[in-house]
Write a protein that holds these residues in place. Structure first.
Motif, mmCIF file in Angstrom:
data_model
loop_
_atom_site.group_PDB
_atom_site.id
_atom_site.type_symbol
_atom_site.label_atom_id
_atom_site.label_comp_id
_atom_site.label_asym_id
_atom_site.label_seq_id
_atom_site.Cartn_x
_atom_site.Cartn_y
_atom_site.Cartn_z
ATOM 1 N N LYS A 105 11.329 -4.572 21.111
ATOM 2 C CA LYS A 105 10.745 -3.307 20.696
ATOM 3 C C LYS A 105 9.435 -3.468 19.940
ATOM 4 N N ALA A 106 8.656 -4.472 20.261
ATOM 5 C CA ALA A 106 7.413 -4.720 19.523
ATOM 6 C C ALA A 106 6.494 -3.506 19.531
ATOM 7 N N ALA A 107 6.485 -2.750 20.620
ATOM 8 C CA ALA A 107 5.577 -1.612 20.735
ATOM 9 C C ALA A 107 5.882 -0.523 19.723
ATOM 10 N N GLY A 108 7.096 -0.499 19.180
ATOM 11 C CA GLY A 108 7.466 0.526 18.223
ATOM 12 C C GLY A 108 7.087 0.217 16.789
ATOM 13 N N TYR A 109 6.625 -1.005 16.513
ATOM 14 C CA TYR A 109 6.248 -1.396 15.156
ATOM 15 C C TYR A 109 4.855 -0.865 14.809
ATOM 16 N N ASP A 110 4.616 -0.615 13.535
ATOM 17 C CA ASP A 110 3.257 -0.435 13.046
ATOM 18 C C ASP A 110 2.513 -1.740 13.335
ATOM 19 N N PRO A 111 1.412 -1.714 14.083
ATOM 20 C CA PRO A 111 0.735 -2.962 14.458
ATOM 21 C C PRO A 111 0.341 -3.831 13.271
ATOM 22 N N ARG A 112 0.034 -3.224 12.131
ATOM 23 C CA ARG A 112 -0.358 -4.012 10.965
ATOM 24 C C ARG A 112 0.828 -4.747 10.364
ATOM 25 N N ILE A 113 2.002 -4.148 10.443
ATOM 26 C CA ILE A 113 3.204 -4.822 9.967
ATOM 27 C C ILE A 113 3.613 -5.907 10.964
ATOM 28 N N LEU A 114 3.521 -5.597 12.229
ATOM 29 C CA LEU A 114 3.865 -6.581 13.263
ATOM 30 C C LEU A 114 3.016 -7.835 13.122
ATOM 31 N N ALA A 115 1.723 -7.673 12.868
ATOM 32 C CA ALA A 115 0.848 -8.835 12.721
ATOM 33 C C ALA A 115 1.264 -9.698 11.537
ATOM 34 N N ARG A 116 1.705 -9.088 10.437
ATOM 35 C CA ARG A 116 2.160 -9.863 9.284
ATOM 36 C C ARG A 116 3.421 -10.665 9.615
ATOM 37 N N ILE A 117 4.342 -10.023 10.303
ATOM 38 C CA ILE A 117 5.585 -10.719 10.645
ATOM 39 C C ILE A 117 5.309 -11.866 11.600
ATOM 40 N N ARG A 118 4.436 -11.652 12.558
ATOM 41 C CA ARG A 118 4.149 -12.685 13.562
ATOM 42 C C ARG A 118 3.507 -13.937 12.970
ATOM 43 N N ARG A 119 2.931 -13.836 11.784
ATOM 44 C CA ARG A 119 2.379 -15.037 11.158
ATOM 45 C C ARG A 119 3.455 -16.099 10.960
ATOM 46 N N GLY A 120 4.688 -15.657 10.746
ATOM 47 C CA GLY A 120 5.775 -16.610 10.520
ATOM 48 C C GLY A 120 6.125 -17.436 11.741
ATOM 49 N N GLU A 121 5.721 -16.971 12.928
ATOM 50 C CA GLU A 121 6.022 -17.692 14.159
ATOM 51 C C GLU A 121 5.358 -19.069 14.182
ATOM 52 N N ARG A 122 4.253 -19.204 13.467
ATOM 53 C CA ARG A 122 3.501 -20.459 13.491
ATOM 54 C C ARG A 122 4.019 -21.497 12.502
ATOM 55 N N LEU B 114 0.801 -1.217 0.000
ATOM 56 C CA LEU B 114 0.000 0.000 0.000
ATOM 57 C C LEU B 114 0.839 1.275 0.000
ATOM 58 N N GLY B 115 1.960 1.263 0.715
ATOM 59 C CA GLY B 115 2.795 2.455 0.843
ATOM 60 C C GLY B 115 2.511 3.275 2.077
ATOM 61 N N VAL B 116 1.651 2.769 2.966
ATOM 62 C CA VAL B 116 1.306 3.499 4.193
ATOM 63 C C VAL B 116 2.462 3.433 5.180
ATOM 64 N N ASN B 117 2.834 4.587 5.758
ATOM 65 C CA ASN B 117 3.859 4.606 6.792
ATOM 66 C C ASN B 117 3.434 5.573 7.895
ATOM 67 N N PRO B 118 3.055 5.051 9.087
ATOM 68 C CA PRO B 118 2.603 5.929 10.164
ATOM 69 C C PRO B 118 3.731 6.689 10.851
ATOM 70 N N HIS B 119 4.970 6.284 10.622
ATOM 71 C CA HIS B 119 6.112 6.900 11.304
ATOM 72 C C HIS B 119 6.628 8.135 10.563
ATOM 73 N N TYR B 120 6.688 8.072 9.244
ATOM 74 C CA TYR B 120 7.281 9.146 8.444
ATOM 75 C C TYR B 120 6.270 9.804 7.505
ATOM 76 N N GLY B 121 5.033 9.391 7.565
ATOM 77 C CA GLY B 121 4.023 9.918 6.663
ATOM 78 C C GLY B 121 3.901 9.071 5.417
ATOM 79 N N THR B 122 2.774 9.193 4.746
ATOM 80 C CA THR B 122 2.504 8.418 3.538
ATOM 81 C C THR B 122 2.496 9.346 2.337
ATOM 82 N N PRO B 123 3.461 9.213 1.423
ATOM 83 C CA PRO B 123 3.442 10.061 0.229
ATOM 84 C C PRO B 123 2.230 9.755 -0.644
ATOM 85 N N ARG B 124 1.753 10.762 -1.340
ATOM 86 C CA ARG B 124 0.565 10.612 -2.172
ATOM 87 C C ARG B 124 0.938 10.297 -3.615
#
Length: 470
Positions: free
Chosen positions: A340-357, A151-161
């Motif tokens: 540092k899980a709290a510093g991640y974008d929660p939507r990105i963190l959820a994608r990465i955590r899928r690999g744990e299974r 998508l290109g969404v970035n909550p930390h640095y802004g999302t360019p249009r």
């Protein structure tokens, strides 16, 4: 093609509007060689575009190397005047995505958790190769955090249009969001992105530029913060096929890149897959632009042939547990997430955590499934110069459309649906803009065979030329 024994005259300052007429690297190269323009002027023009408060520079870039870029440009001008320029492209400004190592700069990869990481001690090989040819890296472009979304969404640095309909606020595509916006807005003549499931081609399609994914093994990923090394590819985004072909040649290690060979579109065999690519959830704007482009190619003599790839129906089940992206991202991120899980974008963190299974046995099954599908589908596509599909089935969505997590996930999967196939099959692939001026951006994707990158660039250039009046 390197250097030159005859010094060009000292370049004059550019006339107003001159930079805007130089769409492509070849235009700038010719102007530099003739002394009609200076590298310093090219870099200043790009930096002015980035700094324009009415533009997208503040969101398209995470870091801008303004003073260093100006100094490098002046050095390239001096070398060219002395007949010692390292290549014809010395002094041309380009960008790099925020996950490439650059000597003296941190590599946060669009994240907050790595914002204060130590600076890189060396350049990534692909960055070093650009610098060795004299390209000037003017800054680090924004991206989806850790490259894990289309998508290109970035909550930390802004999302360019996206350059289209900025009043509404349209998504640029990801994960190489800033690279696509920077290329479209003339903030340089192109840039390096990465493509794990479509991250060069999706922003190219949504920003109206060209994006290239090479056969992965051709371009080193050393010094590139990984998403999934089994799929990660380093590719360029720029305003033409020729620009992308040149940048690809440089980063893949060619010592003397040559212009693309000329060929016509007549006689090209383009395979058009039936099924999911062309029917499910297709936006009418995309469908119309795609059919119009196919009609023009057919009228110019291309042979467009419908064919079946039944094995593609297996991909959802094969990747049901998250595929290579989730499993390999989890392997890299698990220690950082523990701290540092709290510093991640929660939507990105959820994608990465899928690999744990995913178990080791699951991963081995995935590797074996991939090898089988690569072999089976290669037999079906072998007769064609390229497989042709829309790059993305929809036009750039509005940023507001992905605020809800369910829609974020649905639209993300839709944008990546067509492009991700090329990564899984280890192919080269390119997205070309096919919309008319003023229309929503639409990309046509051409996908070639593994290690047939030179042939695909030649095919893409012929298609681009045939569609040039779009």
């Amino acid at each position: 093609m390197r250097g030159g024994s005859r010094a060009p005259p000292l370049a004059e300052a550019a006339r107003p509007g001159q930079h805007r007429r130089m769409q492509h690297i070849a235009d700038a190269t010719a102007a530099l060689a003739a002394g009609r323009i200076s590298a310093a002027s090219l870099v200043d023009a790009a930096l002015d575009r980035i700094a324009d408060p009415a533009g997208e520079g503040a969101r398209a870039f995470i870091a801008v190397h303004a003073e260093a870029a100006r100094a490098q440009a002046r050095a390239m001008d001096a070398l060219r005047h002395a007949g010692r320029a390292p290549s014809p492209w010395a002094g041309i400004p380009v960008t790099v995505k925020d996950l490439f190592d650059e000597h003296g700069h941190p590599t946060p990869a669009g994240s907050a958790v790595l914002k204060d990481s130590p600076p890189a001690r060396t350049d990534a090989p692909v960055v070093a190769r650009l610098k060795r040819m004299g390209f000037v890296v003017i800054g680090r472009t924004n991206m989806t955090e850790f490259a894990f979304s289309g998508l290109g969404v970035n909550p930390h640095y802004g999302t360019p249009r996206s350059p289209w309909d900025r009043k509404t606020g349209r998504l640029p595509g990801g994960s190489s969001s800033g690279a696509g916006v920077a290329a479209a807005d003339h903030m340089g003549f192109g840039g390096l992105g990465t493509d794990t499931g479509g991250s060069c081609r999706v922003p190219a399609a949504l920003c109206g530029v060209v994006g290239y994914k090479p056969t992965a093994r051709r371009v080193p990923i050393t010094g590139v913060l990984p998403l999934a090394p089994s799929l990660d590819s380093v590719g360029p985004l720029a305003r033409s096929t020729a620009c992308c072909a040149l940048l690809d040649a440089v980063i893949s290690g060619e010592e003397d890149p040559q212009p693309l060979p000329q060929r016509g579109v007549a006689g090209l065999r383009l395979g058009l897959p039936r099924g999911t690519f062309l029917t499910d959830d297709m936006d009418a704007t995309v469908a119309n632009a795609f059919q119009r482009a196919l009609a023009r190619l057919s009228a110019a003599g291309a042979r467009i042939e419908l064919f079946d790839i039944p094995e593609l129906a297996e991909l959802p089940a094969v990747n049901a547990m998250g595929g290579f992206a989730a499993s390999e991202a989890w392997a890299w991120h698990r220690g950082l997430i523990a701290e540092k899980a709290a510093g991640y974008d929660p939507r990105i963190l959820a994608r990465i955590r899928r690999g744990e299974r995913m178990s080791a046995a699951d991963y081995i099954d995935l590797v074996n499934h991939r090898a089988r599908l690569i072999a089976a589908i290669a037999r079906r596509t072998a007769p064609f110069d390229a497989v042709v599909t829309p790059t993305c089935p929809i036009i750039p969505p509005a940023l507001a459309e992905v605020e809800e997590e369910a829609e974020y996930n649905r639209i993300n999967l839709l944008l990546l649906r067509n492009t991700a196939v090329g990564n899984f099959l280890d192919r080269c692939s390119i997205s070309l803009p096919i919309h008319r001026p003023g229309e929503a951006p639409v990309g046509m994707m051409l996908t070639g065979e593994t290690m047939a990158d030179a042939a695909l660039f030649s095919t893409a250039a012929a298609v681009e030329a045939a569609l040039a009046e779009r």
